[in-house]
Enzyme design. Sequence first.
Site, PDB file in Angstrom:
ATOM      1  N   LYS A   4       0.803  -0.993   0.022  1.00  8.03           N
ATOM      2  CA  LYS A   4      -0.068   0.126   0.001  1.00  8.03           C
ATOM      3  C   LYS A   4       0.885   1.222  -0.070  1.00  8.03           C
ATOM      4  O   LYS A   4       0.837   2.214   0.989  1.00  8.03           O
ATOM      5  CB  LYS A   4      -0.821   0.099   1.170  1.00  8.03           C
ATOM      6  CG  LYS A   4      -1.795  -1.253   1.317  1.00  8.03           C
ATOM      7  CD  LYS A   4      -2.943  -1.366   2.275  1.00  8.03           C
ATOM      8  CE  LYS A   4      -3.867  -2.169   2.591  1.00  8.03           C
ATOM      9  NZ  LYS A   4      -3.237  -3.621   2.487  1.00  8.03           N
ATOM     10  N   ASP A  63       2.955   8.015  -0.448  1.00 11.39           N
ATOM     11  CA  ASP A  63       3.973   9.069  -0.171  1.00 11.39           C
ATOM     12  C   ASP A  63       4.074   9.949  -1.247  1.00 11.39           C
ATOM     13  O   ASP A  63       3.134   9.882  -1.997  1.00 11.39           O
ATOM     14  CB  ASP A  63       5.540   7.993  -0.167  1.00 11.39           C
ATOM     15  CG  ASP A  63       6.453   8.833   0.856  1.00 11.39           C
ATOM     16  OD1 ASP A  63       6.500  10.076   0.477  1.00 11.39           O
ATOM     17  OD2 ASP A  63       7.084   8.305   1.551  1.00 11.39           O
ATOM     18  N   THR A 120       8.226   9.352  -5.036  1.00 11.04           N
ATOM     19  CA  THR A 120       8.841   8.281  -4.182  1.00 11.04           C
ATOM     20  C   THR A 120       7.967   7.188  -4.511  1.00 11.04           C
ATOM     21  O   THR A 120       8.565   5.930  -4.533  1.00 11.04           O
ATOM     22  CB  THR A 120       8.655   8.501  -2.634  1.00 11.04           C
ATOM     23  OG1 THR A 120       9.616  10.031  -2.377  1.00 11.04           O
ATOM     24  CG2 THR A 120       9.203   7.539  -1.728  1.00 11.04           C
ATOM     25  N   THR A 143     -11.604  -3.172   3.842  1.00 12.52           N
ATOM     26  CA  THR A 143     -12.765  -3.861   4.205  1.00 12.52           C
ATOM     27  C   THR A 143     -12.748  -4.140   6.068  1.00 12.52           C
ATOM     28  O   THR A 143     -13.696  -4.540   6.311  1.00 12.52           O
ATOM     29  CB  THR A 143     -12.524  -5.237   3.751  1.00 12.52           C
ATOM     30  OG1 THR A 143     -11.436  -5.876   4.070  1.00 12.52           O
ATOM     31  CG2 THR A 143     -12.880  -5.382   2.499  1.00 12.52           C
ATOM     32  N   GLY A 184      -7.440 -15.006   3.949  1.00 11.78           N
ATOM     33  CA  GLY A 184      -6.130 -15.181   4.942  1.00 11.78           C
ATOM     34  C   GLY A 184      -6.549 -16.317   6.046  1.00 11.78           C
ATOM     35  O   GLY A 184      -6.106 -17.499   6.052  1.00 11.78           O
TER      36      GLY A 184
END
Length: 264
Positions: A93, A96, A100, A144, A235
């Site tokens: 994620k 910046d 960058t 989420t 996950g």
Amino acid sequence: RKGRPGRPAGARLVAFAGLIRSAALTPKNIPNRERLIFAMDVADPQAARQLVEQLGDAVVFYKIGLELFMSGGYFDLLDWMVARGKKIFVDLKFFDVPATVAAAVRQLSGRGVTFATIHGNQAIMEAAAAAKGDVKILAVTVLTSLDRGDLDDLGFTVDVEKLVLSRARRALEAGCDGVVSSGLEAPLLREFIDHRLLVVTPGIRPVENKPVDDQKRTVDVAQAFANGADYIVVGRPIRDAADPRAAAEAIQDTIARSFAGARA
């Protein structure tokens, strides 16, 4: 594709509010077993390698994120997985200043990375898209783990659905390849946004979500794809299962049934 003519967009949005509507399955030619992305949220690369070995061919696609990045050995692990034919989603994620972010994204090119996530405004998304090389860039819409109350706390007065649509449109305009979005908003994305957009849906729960779980806007496997997701990210339901490989295969079976008769 654009919304159908003859009905104001605002009225269509209202009709979708609070409603999970089944959309056509995604027409993209994605191998079914690659549609499951396992979120490799473990403490260190050794634990990650053990899971990859345990899961075997039950999982092709892996998401590796901040926890593993901070543990050290992130890119050694990435290279090890790519050498074993695994597809990689780098979920860091990036957020910046645009230059960058572009420099960070550029570092991923040529490493066998399929997806990378970014956060931020139009300039950040455009910079990442311009630097992506062979990596597909996914813009985060609304995490989420956030609901309406959380958005209020953050100072967003817009509805979740409208915020997701706005960010998705801007991502596509900026040259991003897709978005990370809850399955609850996937029907909206398919109704109002071009089908070129990849929709990657996290927060998948094969069974009823546990109260202790930090994911709030969730759907199950079949509903995510019925709503128009291209990929799902799973996950804990795999990692914390008594038999992670069997849990992954059960999800793969659900995916296969969802796309039975469609192109694999």
